[in-house]
Scaffold this motif. Structure first.
Motif, PDB file in Angstrom:
ATOM      1  N   UNK A 137       0.662  -1.019  -0.159  1.00 20.76           N
ATOM      2  CA  UNK A 137      -0.133   0.302   0.057  1.00 20.76           C
ATOM      3  C   UNK A 137       0.855   1.608  -0.166  1.00 20.76           C
ATOM      4  N   UNK A 138       0.308   2.391  -1.010  1.00 23.37           N
ATOM      5  CA  UNK A 138       1.484   3.126  -0.609  1.00 23.37           C
ATOM      6  C   UNK A 138       3.252   3.736  -1.177  1.00 23.37           C
ATOM      7  N   UNK A 139       3.246   1.873  -1.676  1.00 21.54           N
ATOM      8  CA  UNK A 139       4.752   2.015  -2.096  1.00 21.54           C
ATOM      9  C   UNK A 139       5.389   1.363  -0.416  1.00 21.54           C
ATOM     10  N   UNK A 140       4.799   1.030   0.542  1.00 21.52           N
ATOM     11  CA  UNK A 140       4.842   0.109   1.210  1.00 21.52           C
ATOM     12  C   UNK A 140       4.515  -0.827   1.316  1.00 21.52           C
ATOM     13  N   UNK A 141       5.193  -2.101   2.304  1.00 19.35           N
ATOM     14  CA  UNK A 141       4.775  -3.645   1.993  1.00 19.35           C
ATOM     15  C   UNK A 141       5.381  -3.659   3.467  1.00 19.35           C
ATOM     16  N   UNK A 176      -4.697  -5.827  -2.743  1.00 23.72           N
ATOM     17  CA  UNK A 176      -3.025  -5.618  -2.623  1.00 23.72           C
ATOM     18  C   UNK A 176      -2.636  -6.428  -1.896  1.00 23.72           C
ATOM     19  N   UNK A 177      -2.359  -7.616  -1.716  1.00 28.00           N
ATOM     20  CA  UNK A 177      -2.038  -9.202  -1.951  1.00 28.00           C
ATOM     21  C   UNK A 177      -0.988  -9.754  -2.613  1.00 28.00           C
TER      22      UNK A 177
END
Length: 266
Positions: free
Chosen positions: A14-18, A59-60
């Motif tokens: 999400x938004x470049x984060x993991x 998003x997974x």
């Protein structure tokens, strides 16, 4: 082999984060086995079951291998995946209210998949639904078939979900805290039922639970999960005496005993 999970990793982006939820999970379930998956809340137990069935949002991100009844779940098309979910696997969710449509009658929840997916007649589906409600300990099944989920207690709803799961005669069963909402007597009855069905149908069960004593007594093998990883695998009978991993030992030491309860209330 009914379920073979190898190197399963799950990240949510999400938004470049993991955020990593599962980290290289390895486990398997053979025919006729009941396999326990234990660990504290948030350790990844339910996520493992949902990832195995690809019940995840967009998003997974999954890597690794999942095979159900010798079929690579990651490689199949949506139609084949739906068939696996509807024919080969049963999933008893932790929250029965989330598993049932609140505006549909209990009878509809028991019969619709049989009629529309498996081609069973309405009459046969209803008869099977009534039979299974009786088997899982629901009184006055004819009346219950006409009721809505909000008219039943949580424990009764859990039994309805188990009955609905068994209607399609799955080969593999994911039981996510399947008996947590039941009183001790009903829990024993449902567990005995699942054991009987396992023997009769050569069913494989992945039994997700917080109850370590139950896992030790009921499961053939037990996987211990911590922070998205399997840290130890033990036979059910060796869970309390054979644990080697520090996390497993700390988890076992936190299990309430009569002596600890007495000390806590003094």
């Amino acid at each position: 082999m009914l379920l073979d999970i190898s190197g399963l990793t799950l990240d949510y982006r999400s938004r470049g984060a993991s955020t990593r939820i599962l980290d290289g999970v390895n486990l398997y379930v053979e025919r006729g086995e009941t396999i326990g998956l234990v660990g504290e809340s948030g350790s990844g137990k339910s996520s493992t079951a949902r990832a195995a069935l690809r019940l995840l949002d967009d998003t997974a991100e999954l890597t690794g291998s999942v095979r159900i009844c010798d079929t690579d779940v990651a490689a199949v098309d949506p139609r084949r995946l739906r068939r696996i979910r509807s024919h080969d696997v049963g999933f008893i969710q932790q929250d029965p209210r989330a598993a049932l449509n609140p505006v549909r009658r209990i009878g509809d929840s028991l019969t619709e998949r049989l009629v529309h997916v498996h081609g069973v007649s309405q009459r046969e589906a209803r008869a099977l639904g009534l039979e299974l409600l009786t088997v899982v300990g629901i009184s006055r099944p004819e009346q219950r078939m006409r009721q809505y989920p909000h008219e039943l207690s949580g424990g009764m709803l859990q039994r309805v979900v188990i009955a609905a799961c068994l209607t399609t005669r799955p080969k593999l069963l994911f039981a996510d805290e399947a008996t947590s909402a039941l009183d001790a007597t009903t829990q024993a009855e449902v567990l005995a039922l699942l054991r009987t069905l396992r023997a009769e149908r050569d069913l494989g069960i992945l039994f997700i639970t917080h109850d370590l004593h139950l896992a030790a007594a009921y499961c053939d093998r037990v996987y211990v999960m911590h922070r998205g990883r399997i840290v130890e695998e033990l036979s059910g009978g060796d869970l309390f005496d054979g644990a080697q991993d520090p996390y497993t030992r700390s988890l076992l030491s936190a299990v309430p005993t009569l002596t600890r309860v007495k000390e806590a209330i003094r």
